[in-house]
Design an enzyme around this catalytic site. Sequence first.
Site, short mmCIF file in Angstrom:
data_model
loop_
_atom_site.label_atom_id
_atom_site.label_comp_id
_atom_site.label_asym_id
_atom_site.label_seq_id
_atom_site.Cartn_x
_atom_site.Cartn_y
_atom_site.Cartn_z
N ASP A 35 63.23 18.32 60.41
CA ASP A 35 64.42 18.02 59.63
C ASP A 35 64.88 16.58 59.81
O ASP A 35 65.36 15.94 58.88
CB ASP A 35 65.56 18.98 60.00
CG ASP A 35 65.28 20.38 59.52
OD1 ASP A 35 64.39 20.52 58.64
OD2 ASP A 35 65.91 21.33 60.01
N LYS A 113 43.77 41.69 44.40
CA LYS A 113 44.53 41.34 43.20
C LYS A 113 46.01 41.38 43.56
O LYS A 113 46.63 42.44 43.58
CB LYS A 113 44.21 42.32 42.08
CG LYS A 113 44.79 41.92 40.75
CD LYS A 113 44.17 42.73 39.64
CE LYS A 113 44.65 42.28 38.28
NZ LYS A 113 46.07 42.39 38.06
N ARG A 134 52.19 31.65 32.84
CA ARG A 134 51.11 32.09 31.97
C ARG A 134 51.52 32.07 30.49
O ARG A 134 50.73 31.72 29.65
CB ARG A 134 50.72 33.51 32.37
CG ARG A 134 49.62 34.07 31.56
CD ARG A 134 49.11 35.37 32.13
NE ARG A 134 47.90 35.72 31.46
CZ ARG A 134 47.85 36.29 30.27
NH1 ARG A 134 48.97 36.56 29.65
NH2 ARG A 134 46.71 36.57 29.69
N LYS A 285 34.39 39.13 40.93
CA LYS A 285 33.93 38.02 40.09
C LYS A 285 32.46 37.74 40.35
O LYS A 285 32.03 37.80 41.50
CB LYS A 285 34.73 36.74 40.43
CG LYS A 285 36.22 36.88 40.24
CD LYS A 285 36.98 35.67 40.73
CE LYS A 285 38.48 35.91 40.55
NZ LYS A 285 39.31 34.89 41.18
N LYS A 309 41.31 48.96 39.63
CA LYS A 309 42.65 49.43 39.96
C LYS A 309 42.59 50.67 40.84
O LYS A 309 41.86 51.61 40.51
CB LYS A 309 43.41 49.78 38.67
CG LYS A 309 43.61 48.59 37.75
CD LYS A 309 44.80 47.79 38.21
CE LYS A 309 45.22 46.80 37.17
NZ LYS A 309 46.58 46.79 36.82
S1 IVH Z 1 41.20 35.74 38.47
C1 IVH Z 1 40.25 34.78 33.97
N1 IVH Z 1 41.81 36.50 40.86
O1 IVH Z 1 45.72 39.08 37.83
C2 IVH Z 1 41.20 35.59 34.76
N2 IVH Z 1 43.40 36.93 39.15
O2 IVH Z 1 45.22 40.68 35.41
C3 IVH Z 1 41.35 34.94 36.06
N3 IVH Z 1 45.47 37.98 39.91
O3 IVH Z 1 46.53 36.61 35.49
C4 IVH Z 1 42.11 35.74 36.99
N4 IVH Z 1 44.94 38.08 42.05
O4 IVH Z 1 47.70 36.52 37.78
C5 IVH Z 1 42.22 36.46 39.59
N5 IVH Z 1 42.20 37.05 43.05
C6 IVH Z 1 42.62 37.02 41.80
C7 IVH Z 1 43.88 37.51 41.39
C8 IVH Z 1 44.23 37.46 40.04
C9 IVH Z 1 45.87 38.34 41.15
C10 IVH Z 1 46.29 38.12 38.69
C11 IVH Z 1 46.36 36.87 37.88
C12 IVH Z 1 45.81 37.20 36.53
C13 IVH Z 1 45.96 38.69 36.52
C14 IVH Z 1 44.97 39.32 35.56
#
Ligand code: IVH
Length: 665
Positions: A35, A113, A134, A285, A309
């Site tokens: 600080d 996620k 977004r 991915k 999910k």
């Molecule tokens: S990749 C092209 N990775 O989930 C889409 N998304 O339902 C790229 N999210 O808009 C998303 N954790 O806000 C990705 N490890 C993760 C994530 C993630 C949360 C959210 C993100 C996205 C939404 C899609």
Amino acid sequence: MSVEKKINLLRKELHKHNYLYYMLDKPEISDHEFDKMLKELHELELQFPEFDDSNSPTQRVGSSLNNNFNSITHSFPMYSLENSYSSDELIKWKERLVKVLNTENISYSCELKLDGVSISISYKNGKLAQGLTRGDGNSGDDVTENIKTINTIPLETLQKVEYDFDIRGEVIIEKNDFIKLNDKKIKNGEEPFKNPRNTASGSIKLVSSKEVRKRPLKCYFFQIISDSNPFKTQSESLNALKKLGFNISNTHKYCKNIDEVFDFINYWDKNKDKLNFEIDGIVIKVNSFSMQKQLGYTSKFPRWAIAYKFQTEQATTKLVNVVYQVGRTGAITPVANLKPVLINGTIVKRASLHNEEQIQKLDLYENDILKVEKGGEIIPKIVSIDYRLRKSNSKKIAFIKNCPACGSLLTKNDDEAQHYCMNSNNCFPQIVGKFKHFISRKAMNIDGFGTETIERLLKENIIKNFSDIYNLKVDQLVKLERMADKSAQNLVSAIYKSKSQPFHKVLFSLGIRHVGETVSKKLSDHFGSLENLMSASDVEILNVDEIGDKIALSLKKYFQEESNLELLDKLKHVGLNFLQKKSENLGNKLLGKTFIVTGVFEKIDRTNLKEIIVQNGGKVSSSISAKSIVIVGNNPGPSKMLKAKDLGLTPISFEEFINLYEIKI
Ligand code: IVH
């Protein structure tokens, strides 16, 4: 040491200690020392404003100046993810990958996620340049000032980065922070927040960044996007981003095949409750970026990623009654009113029953005790009924025969699940629904029209069709209940502004069955004008990419009806766009120029003005530099105006902009 050097040194040190404290959880100095350094820097900055830097650690404290959340086009669209709910679905996804990539040898990056609000941040020369929500995926709101208050978002990268990039992440509130936050609220006699996710998404859009600073927000990053990033795989990029100072959850895992993906899923299905943040699934991915490129995107999702999910939480409650809603197309949707019950932190009072078949399948009776389930944004649904608890004198729920609004006999086609009320021109909720669609954000985007206002205007016969909206006067509106002078004026100016909505949005706003947002854009791109579309043959329409029989038939029906033709004529008359402006015709008059657009414009919607700049080859930014051209409307952002003044820039009006650059609208 020169003052400038001293300032830079303090900034560097503070950036480093922020990183050590918030990301590594390994502070090297006390809070007090931190600080003290921050205060010293702040005082020097006040004394020597010539060394101002919008990314200085002092900027994290936020300001109470109003944010005005300009809507900005994403450099790369923000897609969502396809969902899957079973191992079968995942295997099917994998099979599709194998087919396209022509190899079984595919490895994955598995990530949690996180359930919060997604954010896209651009870094230029390693410095935070802009943060966007977004939005609709194509453009989002500028929340730069707000996100700068979040300590887990670096204002600068730890090492120099030669290329510019966007980075995507999720802003969340961790469970223990959420509990503390609510404890404080309860102590102050305030209503507690419902759940971490909604609180995070509300916080990111607060008007004062000083208030945002008070919310315990954290950001976890998961994706880099750039035309020139040097990484070959997702795993590699996450490890490198961590080294650059980005907050990356250490839960991501490289999986060399789909079996390892299942292990990852099973592990987190069992252990997710131990995490300090909420997750709503797993993201899988394809690890290789070159494979990702080969797979590409559908109009909504990347083909190279999928969300898995978990089974959602369920709760037991009682059916109160079944009501029936009438949509704008006349579709009847039965809805179950339930005794309120808490699921995943939100109170559930209603569940959609979709259609008659669903009610039959469930075998629903009055007062039934049932299980409801809620997952993510999905509307709660009834999953099962406890038949043992049903009273013997209970009555079966019978689907209605007549429209609950206008009384017309309902009809149902054998090949469709939904019942319809066909009285589209005289059934009140259908008419209201059509108007609501017409004015909605993605259609004509007329802000300030509540459902109540529409209902009033319709009931009093002030508006009968869409074109009547364009003849509304302020004095007619102020006569309505709860409509203040200022709101009426704003509404009339929003109506005027909506005339600049492009043709594809006008087409979408008409609410022609099966002609949604994407279809409208496709038809508008292909035919260029309403005239061409109306005179096109079935074959020509069917030749348009992804347009099928159903759409072609629906268009034909729409254009055959006399009342629709009259309406189109009237809308043309009031000045709506029935001609697509071709971007390639607009030229490159603004090439190399960067514009700042601030304030409210009388003659044009801000989003449309920005689109025009981009279509003419210019750039739109939210951070002002000495080379920016500032276009200013009413009530401009005060911080922007101050900065412009500091830089000696002379803002121009919309009219000056048009004349100066000979822009055609
Ligand atoms: S990749 C092209 N990775 O989930 C889409 N998304 O339902 C790229 N999210 O808009 C998303 N954790 O806000 C990705 N490890 C993760 C994530 C993630 C949360 C959210 C993100 C996205 C939404 C899609």
